[in-house]
Every structure is written in structure tokens, then in C-alpha cells.
Design an enzyme around this catalytic site. Sequence first.
Site, PDB file in Angstrom:
ATOM      1  N   HIS A   1      89.229  36.854-102.279  1.00 38.60           N
ATOM      2  CA  HIS A   1      88.962  37.912-103.250  1.00 38.60           C
ATOM      3  C   HIS A   1      87.607  38.582-102.988  1.00 38.60           C
ATOM      4  O   HIS A   1      87.474  39.803-103.100  1.00 38.60           O
ATOM      5  CB  HIS A   1      89.024  37.341-104.675  1.00 38.60           C
ATOM      6  CG  HIS A   1      88.936  38.381-105.747  1.00 38.60           C
ATOM      7  ND1 HIS A   1      89.827  39.435-105.837  1.00 38.60           N
ATOM      8  CD2 HIS A   1      88.058  38.552-106.765  1.00 38.60           C
ATOM      9  CE1 HIS A   1      89.500  40.199-106.874  1.00 38.60           C
ATOM     10  NE2 HIS A   1      88.429  39.678-107.445  1.00 38.60           N
TER      11      HIS A   1
ATOM     12  N   TYR B   1      99.810  39.110-112.955  1.00 34.91           N
ATOM     13  CA  TYR B   1      99.405  37.719-112.681  1.00 34.91           C
ATOM     14  C   TYR B   1      98.390  37.187-113.677  1.00 34.91           C
ATOM     15  O   TYR B   1      98.139  35.983-113.742  1.00 34.91           O
ATOM     16  CB  TYR B   1      98.874  37.566-111.237  1.00 34.91           C
ATOM     17  CG  TYR B   1      97.620  38.335-110.904  1.00 34.91           C
ATOM     18  CD1 TYR B   1      96.373  37.965-111.405  1.00 34.91           C
ATOM     19  CD2 TYR B   1      97.671  39.446-110.063  1.00 34.91           C
ATOM     20  CE1 TYR B   1      95.227  38.669-111.086  1.00 34.91           C
ATOM     21  CE2 TYR B   1      96.539  40.159-109.738  1.00 34.91           C
ATOM     22  CZ  TYR B   1      95.311  39.767-110.254  1.00 34.91           C
ATOM     23  OH  TYR B   1      94.187  40.478-109.947  1.00 34.91           O
ATOM     24  N   GLU B   2      97.777  38.071-114.458  1.00 36.31           N
ATOM     25  CA  GLU B   2      96.836  37.611-115.479  1.00 36.31           C
ATOM     26  C   GLU B   2      97.569  36.994-116.674  1.00 36.31           C
ATOM     27  O   GLU B   2      96.943  36.395-117.543  1.00 36.31           O
ATOM     28  CB  GLU B   2      95.978  38.777-115.968  1.00 36.31           C
ATOM     29  CG  GLU B   2      95.013  39.314-114.911  1.00 36.31           C
ATOM     30  CD  GLU B   2      94.251  40.531-115.397  1.00 36.31           C
ATOM     31  OE1 GLU B   2      93.240  40.350-116.095  1.00 36.31           O
ATOM     32  OE2 GLU B   2      94.675  41.662-115.089  1.00 36.31           O
TER      33      GLU B   2
ATOM     34  N   HIS C   1      86.708  43.950-111.869  1.00 37.86           N
ATOM     35  CA  HIS C   1      87.402  44.962-112.655  1.00 37.86           C
ATOM     36  C   HIS C   1      86.636  45.202-113.948  1.00 37.86           C
ATOM     37  O   HIS C   1      86.600  44.334-114.821  1.00 37.86           O
ATOM     38  CB  HIS C   1      88.805  44.483-113.043  1.00 37.86           C
ATOM     39  CG  HIS C   1      89.759  44.454-111.892  1.00 37.86           C
ATOM     40  ND1 HIS C   1      90.720  45.410-111.696  1.00 37.86           N
ATOM     41  CD2 HIS C   1      89.895  43.589-110.880  1.00 37.86           C
ATOM     42  CE1 HIS C   1      91.397  45.115-110.608  1.00 37.86           C
ATOM     43  NE2 HIS C   1      90.928  44.020-110.085  1.00 37.86           N
TER      44      HIS C   1
ATOM     45  N   ASN D   1      91.982  43.730 -96.123  1.00 39.63           N
ATOM     46  CA  ASN D   1      92.148  42.649 -95.138  1.00 39.63           C
ATOM     47  C   ASN D   1      93.398  42.986 -94.342  1.00 39.63           C
ATOM     48  O   ASN D   1      94.287  43.654 -94.855  1.00 39.63           O
ATOM     49  CB  ASN D   1      92.297  41.289 -95.852  1.00 39.63           C
ATOM     50  CG  ASN D   1      93.371  41.307 -96.916  1.00 39.63           C
ATOM     51  OD1 ASN D   1      93.221  41.944 -97.971  1.00 39.63           O
ATOM     52  ND2 ASN D   1      94.484  40.650 -96.644  1.00 39.63           N
TER      53      ASN D   1
ATOM     54  N   ALA E   1      93.406  47.888-103.990  1.00 43.20           N
ATOM     55  CA  ALA E   1      93.041  47.191-102.758  1.00 43.20           C
ATOM     56  C   ALA E   1      94.303  46.494-102.281  1.00 43.20           C
ATOM     57  O   ALA E   1      95.040  45.945-103.090  1.00 43.20           O
ATOM     58  CB  ALA E   1      91.959  46.165-103.052  1.00 43.20           C
TER      59      ALA E   1
ATOM     60  N   HIS F   1      96.880  43.222-114.710  1.00 45.32           N
ATOM     61  CA  HIS F   1      97.805  42.709-113.696  1.00 45.32           C
ATOM     62  C   HIS F   1      98.793  41.735-114.331  1.00 45.32           C
ATOM     63  O   HIS F   1      98.430  40.973-115.222  1.00 45.32           O
ATOM     64  CB  HIS F   1      97.036  41.963-112.601  1.00 45.32           C
ATOM     65  CG  HIS F   1      96.019  42.793-111.896  1.00 45.32           C
ATOM     66  ND1 HIS F   1      94.741  42.944-112.387  1.00 45.32           N
ATOM     67  CD2 HIS F   1      96.093  43.522-110.753  1.00 45.32           C
ATOM     68  CE1 HIS F   1      94.067  43.727-111.559  1.00 45.32           C
ATOM     69  NE2 HIS F   1      94.846  44.102-110.571  1.00 45.32           N
TER      70      HIS F   1
ATOM     71  N   MET G   1      99.186  43.488-105.381  1.00 43.15           N
ATOM     72  CA  MET G   1      99.616  42.795-106.606  1.00 43.15           C
ATOM     73  C   MET G   1      99.557  43.707-107.835  1.00 43.15           C
ATOM     74  O   MET G   1      99.437  43.226-108.957  1.00 43.15           O
ATOM     75  CB  MET G   1      98.719  41.575-106.865  1.00 43.15           C
ATOM     76  CG  MET G   1      98.572  40.629-105.689  1.00 43.15           C
ATOM     77  SD  MET G   1      97.405  39.312-106.059  1.00 43.15           S
ATOM     78  CE  MET G   1      97.177  38.577-104.434  1.00 43.15           C
ATOM     79  N   SER G   2      99.617  45.006-107.607  1.00 44.16           N
ATOM     80  CA  SER G   2      99.469  45.916-108.755  1.00 44.16           C
ATOM     81  C   SER G   2     100.291  47.178-108.535  1.00 44.16           C
ATOM     82  O   SER G   2     101.237  47.182-107.757  1.00 44.16           O
ATOM     83  CB  SER G   2      97.988  46.273-108.928  1.00 44.16           C
ATOM     84  OG  SER G   2      97.536  47.053-107.833  1.00 44.16           O
TER      85      SER G   2
ATOM     86  N   SER H   1      90.598  47.278-107.815  1.00 40.83           N
ATOM     87  CA  SER H   1      89.548  46.313-107.471  1.00 40.83           C
ATOM     88  C   SER H   1      88.466  46.940-106.598  1.00 40.83           C
ATOM     89  O   SER H   1      88.760  47.496-105.547  1.00 40.83           O
ATOM     90  CB  SER H   1      90.126  45.150-106.657  1.00 40.83           C
ATOM     91  OG  SER H   1      91.212  44.584-107.298  1.00 40.83           O
TER      92      SER H   1
END
Length: 271
Positions: free
Chosen positions: A245, A84-85, A60, A233, A112, A82, A209-210, A29
Site C-alpha cells: 500500500h 473491502y472496508e 484517503h 505497481n 490507483a 471501498h 479495488m474500486s 488513493s
Amino acid sequence: MYYEQIVEAKDFICSKTTLRPQIAIILGSGLSALAEDIEDKMVIPYKEIPNFPLSTVEGHAGNLVIGKLNGKEIICMQGRFHYYEGYSMQQVTFPVRVMQLLGVNTLIVTNAAGGVNKTFATGDIMLITDHISRMPNPLVGRNDERLGTRFPSMSEVYDRGLISCAENIAKQENITIKKGVYVGNTGPSFETKAEYIMFRTLGISAVGMSTVPEVIVAAHAGMKVLGFSVISNVFNEDIEEEPSHIEVLQNVEKANSNLVKILKGVLEDIA
Ligand code: HPA
């Protein structure tokens, strides 16, 4: 059949370029700018590649970029897939399998991530020394021996030689670099406060998350792996601040030029 699908994608890519890179980079990201510095490049949108999934997340890009960077032939993913997609783990890791059949032996992954280490600040770059997986394992299912062994070791996935190489480059460039363990969660929700605190208590430094699925498959494929998290963050229970995001993308872009310097230095040093 999964293997035949990988071969079909590989053959398509081979028909588009005469380059046969042995180094691959996955840009996470907000980190896709590096691909702009690649020379003599062939840009292949994911949607043109047979059997490739499509990227759906903002920030992306969805291209495979093959060319030369600092004299080295590389293949670069501008944007990743990902879990989550809604993709299966086989889809998420499909590009790594294609890289494997293309002859890639070194994979550099970037992402990220949220910082949970109290000494971290936004914009920090962290070398991933190890990971903890909280996602389904992409190797579940029938094992195809052409791709790797049934029970691959994960005892030293992130290559020590590449880690010290990256540390040396950072030192030469006067860039502070952190090191730590990355935990891969499914997302797409960010963590609860209790979860951030749990991860910190466990000695984890960064949360994302990746990355973990691609790295497991790369290790199964026998590749050397180097991983970077850009801290977008930082969790602090004393400050009422929620990750978003947009914030993730903005903070990552600030660190991008330093990450590019390190990546170029590492590429120069890889034999
Ligand atoms: N948690 C999970 N994934 C992330 C975060 C986070 O705080 N920041 C960027 N990706």
C-alpha cells in the site's frame, strides 16, 4: 428509505453552498491533491453529511470539496468508499447518488491500479476504455425508477468524446497516456500471480479495488463518465516484487502533477 436518505444529504450540501456543479471528480488513493487547487471552495467533511459513510483507509482524505477549478464549478470527493472496508454497495455508491440529485451530469473517476499490461510502467496514466466487474453489482435490489431504469445498458460507459478530449490534452502537454480495460476486484488482498496472469491473458491492462461500483451507478444515473488509472505497481512474473500500500501511494504521487494537468485541461474543454 434509500431515496429519502439521498435527498437529505443533497439538501444538506445545498444549504452549505450556492454552487450547483454539473461535473464531479472522485479522487482515488494518493490523488487528493487536486482538491487543493479548487478556488472559492466549501470543504464538507463526510462525517458532517447526513447518511454519508466514513472513509477508513490511509491515504484517503474524507471530504467533499465544492468550488471552481479552471472556471468550472465542480464537486470533488477527496477519498472514496471501498467495498473491502465493509460497506454495502449502496453505501459505496451513495455519494454518486447524491451527486445525481445535485444535478451532476459528468463524472470523472480516478484510482490507483496495478498494471498487468507488459508495456506499462509505474507512474503511467491510463485512460479507462472499459471495465470488467468482479464485484457485486450495486444495482441489485428493488429498482427506484426515480434514479434510473431497471436494466441499464453498459455497452459504452466511458464516454468516447471525453476520452479523445483527454488524449488531446495529454498530447498538448507532452504527457504519454495509455488506454486499457480496468478490472474491479473486491480486494483487499492483492492478486495472486496466477490471477495477474489470468487478467493479462484476458486482455485486461489494469487491476484495482474500486471505481466499477461508482461507474455502474453513474451510468444508471445517465451520467457521462471519464476514468483514469494511475499505475502504482506493475506485475512481472520474472521479478520477485510484491505490491504494498505504501508503494502504491508513493508511485501515484509521482504521477499526480501530470494527472492534474490533464484533468484541468479536460475541465476547460467540457462544454
Ligand atoms: N491490485 C489491485 N489493486 C491495486 C493494485 C493491484 O496490484 N495496485 C493498486 N491497487
